[in-house]
Scaffold this motif. Sequence first.
Motif, PDB file in Angstrom:
ATOM      1  N   ALA A 130       0.915  -1.184   0.013  1.00 56.21           N
ATOM      2  CA  ALA A 130       0.119  -0.068   0.109  1.00 56.21           C
ATOM      3  C   ALA A 130       0.892   1.187  -0.099  1.00 56.21           C
ATOM      4  O   ALA A 130       1.478   1.476   0.983  1.00 56.21           O
ATOM      5  CB  ALA A 130      -0.788  -0.022   1.218  1.00 56.21           C
ATOM      6  N   VAL A 131       0.947   1.832  -1.126  1.00 58.45           N
ATOM      7  CA  VAL A 131       1.648   3.207  -1.269  1.00 58.45           C
ATOM      8  C   VAL A 131       1.011   4.326  -1.792  1.00 58.45           C
ATOM      9  O   VAL A 131       0.428   4.014  -2.826  1.00 58.45           O
ATOM     10  CB  VAL A 131       2.838   2.890  -2.163  1.00 58.45           C
ATOM     11  N   GLY A 132       1.322   5.299  -1.375  1.00 53.38           N
ATOM     12  CA  GLY A 132       0.364   6.703  -2.063  1.00 53.38           C
ATOM     13  C   GLY A 132       0.102   7.477  -1.123  1.00 53.38           C
ATOM     14  O   GLY A 132       0.026   7.154   0.227  1.00 53.38           O
ATOM     15  N   GLU A 133      -0.477   8.729  -1.510  1.00 48.84           N
ATOM     16  CA  GLU A 133      -1.066   9.982  -0.754  1.00 48.84           C
ATOM     17  C   GLU A 133      -2.614   9.160  -0.314  1.00 48.84           C
ATOM     18  O   GLU A 133      -3.295   8.398  -1.140  1.00 48.84           O
ATOM     19  CB  GLU A 133      -1.361  11.102  -1.532  1.00 48.84           C
ATOM     20  N   VAL A 134      -2.796   9.879   1.026  1.00 50.27           N
ATOM     21  CA  VAL A 134      -4.115   8.940   1.814  1.00 50.27           C
ATOM     22  C   VAL A 134      -4.833  10.274   1.979  1.00 50.27           C
ATOM     23  O   VAL A 134      -4.392  11.420   2.455  1.00 50.27           O
ATOM     24  CB  VAL A 134      -3.948   8.157   2.690  1.00 50.27           C
ATOM     25  N   LEU A 135      -6.199  10.243   2.174  1.00 47.47           N
ATOM     26  CA  LEU A 135      -7.207  11.084   2.737  1.00 47.47           C
ATOM     27  C   LEU A 135      -8.088  10.108   3.693  1.00 47.47           C
ATOM     28  O   LEU A 135      -8.774   9.282   2.997  1.00 47.47           O
ATOM     29  CB  LEU A 135      -7.834  11.779   1.530  1.00 47.47           C
ATOM     30  N   HIS A 136      -8.193  10.588   4.967  1.00 49.35           N
ATOM     31  CA  HIS A 136      -9.144   9.832   5.798  1.00 49.35           C
ATOM     32  C   HIS A 136      -9.908  10.661   6.471  1.00 49.35           C
ATOM     33  O   HIS A 136      -9.637  11.729   6.789  1.00 49.35           O
ATOM     34  CB  HIS A 136      -8.409   8.946   6.796  1.00 49.35           C
ATOM     35  N   HIS A 137     -11.188   9.954   7.078  1.00 51.60           N
ATOM     36  CA  HIS A 137     -12.001  10.879   7.910  1.00 51.60           C
ATOM     37  C   HIS A 137     -11.935  10.482   9.318  1.00 51.60           C
ATOM     38  O   HIS A 137     -12.345   9.204   9.550  1.00 51.60           O
ATOM     39  CB  HIS A 137     -13.478  10.853   7.241  1.00 51.60           C
ATOM     40  N   TRP A 138     -11.481  11.360  10.057  1.00 52.79           N
ATOM     41  CA  TRP A 138     -11.397  10.970  11.646  1.00 52.79           C
ATOM     42  C   TRP A 138     -12.699  11.480  12.493  1.00 52.79           C
ATOM     43  O   TRP A 138     -12.757  12.882  12.093  1.00 52.79           O
ATOM     44  CB  TRP A 138     -10.109  11.314  12.133  1.00 52.79           C
ATOM     45  N   LEU A 172      -9.464   7.815   0.524  1.00 58.20           N
ATOM     46  CA  LEU A 172      -8.212   7.723  -0.720  1.00 58.20           C
ATOM     47  C   LEU A 172      -7.307   6.806   0.176  1.00 58.20           C
ATOM     48  O   LEU A 172      -6.669   7.370   1.051  1.00 58.20           O
ATOM     49  CB  LEU A 172      -7.753   8.952  -1.348  1.00 58.20           C
ATOM     50  N   GLY A 173      -6.681   5.722  -0.405  1.00 61.84           N
ATOM     51  CA  GLY A 173      -5.763   4.997   0.057  1.00 61.84           C
ATOM     52  C   GLY A 173      -6.175   3.876   0.602  1.00 61.84           C
ATOM     53  O   GLY A 173      -7.406   3.315   0.487  1.00 61.84           O
ATOM     54  N   TRP A 174      -5.383   2.795   1.258  1.00 61.55           N
ATOM     55  CA  TRP A 174      -5.543   1.466   1.472  1.00 61.55           C
ATOM     56  C   TRP A 174      -5.994   1.573   3.227  1.00 61.55           C
ATOM     57  O   TRP A 174      -6.665   0.457   3.516  1.00 61.55           O
ATOM     58  CB  TRP A 174      -4.222   0.565   1.238  1.00 61.55           C
ATOM     59  N   ARG A 180     -11.296   0.543   3.721  1.00 59.60           N
ATOM     60  CA  ARG A 180     -12.500   1.211   4.577  1.00 59.60           C
ATOM     61  C   ARG A 180     -12.129   1.620   5.886  1.00 59.60           C
ATOM     62  O   ARG A 180     -12.324   2.870   6.315  1.00 59.60           O
ATOM     63  CB  ARG A 180     -13.440   0.030   4.777  1.00 59.60           C
ATOM     64  N   HIS A 181     -11.077   0.952   6.566  1.00 57.92           N
ATOM     65  CA  HIS A 181     -10.653   1.639   7.930  1.00 57.92           C
ATOM     66  C   HIS A 181      -9.307   1.855   7.919  1.00 57.92           C
ATOM     67  O   HIS A 181      -8.521   1.412   7.403  1.00 57.92           O
ATOM     68  CB  HIS A 181     -10.956   0.406   8.919  1.00 57.92           C
ATOM     69  N   GLU A 182      -9.137   2.918   8.823  1.00 60.63           N
ATOM     70  CA  GLU A 182      -7.509   3.434   9.079  1.00 60.63           C
ATOM     71  C   GLU A 182      -7.452   3.497  10.475  1.00 60.63           C
ATOM     72  O   GLU A 182      -8.017   3.941  11.069  1.00 60.63           O
ATOM     73  CB  GLU A 182      -7.487   4.680   8.216  1.00 60.63           C
ATOM     74  N   GLY A 183      -6.135   2.844  10.819  1.00 58.28           N
ATOM     75  CA  GLY A 183      -5.651   3.093  12.224  1.00 58.28           C
ATOM     76  C   GLY A 183      -6.457   2.284  13.271  1.00 58.28           C
ATOM     77  O   GLY A 183      -7.286   1.493  13.013  1.00 58.28           O
ATOM     78  N   ALA A 184      -6.001   2.644  14.241  1.00 55.42           N
ATOM     79  CA  ALA A 184      -6.876   1.825  15.638  1.00 55.42           C
ATOM     80  C   ALA A 184      -6.651   2.849  16.738  1.00 55.42           C
ATOM     81  O   ALA A 184      -5.462   3.538  16.884  1.00 55.42           O
ATOM     82  CB  ALA A 184      -5.968   0.723  15.840  1.00 55.42           C
ATOM     83  N   VAL A 185      -7.564   2.782  17.545  1.00 55.86           N
ATOM     84  CA  VAL A 185      -7.638   3.555  18.962  1.00 55.86           C
ATOM     85  C   VAL A 185      -7.846   2.339  19.987  1.00 55.86           C
ATOM     86  O   VAL A 185      -8.693   1.684  19.739  1.00 55.86           O
ATOM     87  CB  VAL A 185      -8.349   4.664  19.101  1.00 55.86           C
ATOM     88  N   GLN A 186      -7.161   2.406  21.104  1.00 55.14           N
ATOM     89  CA  GLN A 186      -7.343   1.418  22.051  1.00 55.14           C
ATOM     90  C   GLN A 186      -6.947   2.161  23.429  1.00 55.14           C
ATOM     91  O   GLN A 186      -5.666   2.396  23.554  1.00 55.14           O
ATOM     92  CB  GLN A 186      -6.742   0.178  21.662  1.00 55.14           C
ATOM     93  N   GLY A 187      -7.659   2.496  24.373  1.00 53.37           N
ATOM     94  CA  GLY A 187      -7.294   3.166  25.545  1.00 53.37           C
ATOM     95  C   GLY A 187      -6.711   4.581  24.976  1.00 53.37           C
ATOM     96  O   GLY A 187      -7.115   5.380  24.189  1.00 53.37           O
ATOM     97  N   ARG A 188      -5.502   4.948  25.426  1.00 56.56           N
ATOM     98  CA  ARG A 188      -4.817   6.138  24.975  1.00 56.56           C
ATOM     99  C   ARG A 188      -3.635   5.813  23.967  1.00 56.56           C
ATOM    100  O   ARG A 188      -2.606   6.707  23.854  1.00 56.56           O
ATOM    101  CB  ARG A 188      -4.046   6.690  26.468  1.00 56.56           C
ATOM    102  N   VAL A 189      -3.633   4.838  23.475  1.00 55.12           N
ATOM    103  CA  VAL A 189      -2.866   4.307  22.331  1.00 55.12           C
ATOM    104  C   VAL A 189      -3.766   4.808  20.939  1.00 55.12           C
ATOM    105  O   VAL A 189      -4.668   4.125  20.715  1.00 55.12           O
ATOM    106  CB  VAL A 189      -2.596   3.055  22.167  1.00 55.12           C
TER     107      VAL A 189
END
Length: 242
Positions: A130-138, A172-174, A180-189
């Motif tokens: 997965a390579v390239g510019e991304v755009l995510h909704h947080w 946009l992006g992988w 569909r989903h990007e990243g993760a949140v768990q507690g304060r991580v």
Amino acid sequence: MNPDHPKIVLLYQSLLGIYGDHGNAVVLLKRLQWRGFDAELVTVEPGQPVPTDGAVYLLGGGEDTAQITAVKELRADGGLFTALDSGAVLLAVCAGYQICGRTFTIGTRDEVIEGLGLIDAQTRRGPQRAVGEVLHHWTRPDGTTSLITGFENHGGWTTLGSDATPLATVELGWGNGDRRHEGAVQGRVVATYPHGPVLARNPDLADHLLSTALDRPLEPLDRPEIEALRRRRIDAVRAGRP
Ligand code: GLN
């Protein structure tokens, strides 16, 4: 953690430092200093004790094999776990994200390596890089939303378990690999794939980490030049000219 003297702790740049993610530490430091905090940047290399009184800890992107060493060293030291138990915040980017999970593989190897277990996530080699510019909704915890921009470059794809929540949804992006989903949140991580550095491109995310670590809202910063650069970047990515 001393709220009058917050420390930003940048971990293991010699192992996880090839994508320029140390810029995240500078952004956090500057945004505290611009608000009048007597903030300090502490850098820690393998073999040095990880301080337990930091406000925000940072792990960056890196090459495959360095990830294994980083896990071993962080586990042997134990300071990061103590800090998180005491309320510190961790931002983990890309390789840093992967090692925070339960397990990961590296490169083309099938060996499953145990991660730090800070996030209910598993990373395996994806069918393509997965390579390239991304755009995510947080979506922030208060329900308001913001865009995240950056660039991704990872061969590992990540699946979350039920204890972790995606950080954002993909425009946009992988993202984690499923587009569909990007990243993760768990507690304060908070874990995410984009480099950029991600906090330079997304000051809202930087302020979210700081206010979580300090347990208080922060006064807004009026920096129109940062917003203008950010706007240009978002427009360029949407127009397909990164
Ligand atoms: N080595 C990992 C992967 O390719 C992480 C790469 C990175 O940190 N950009 O998946």
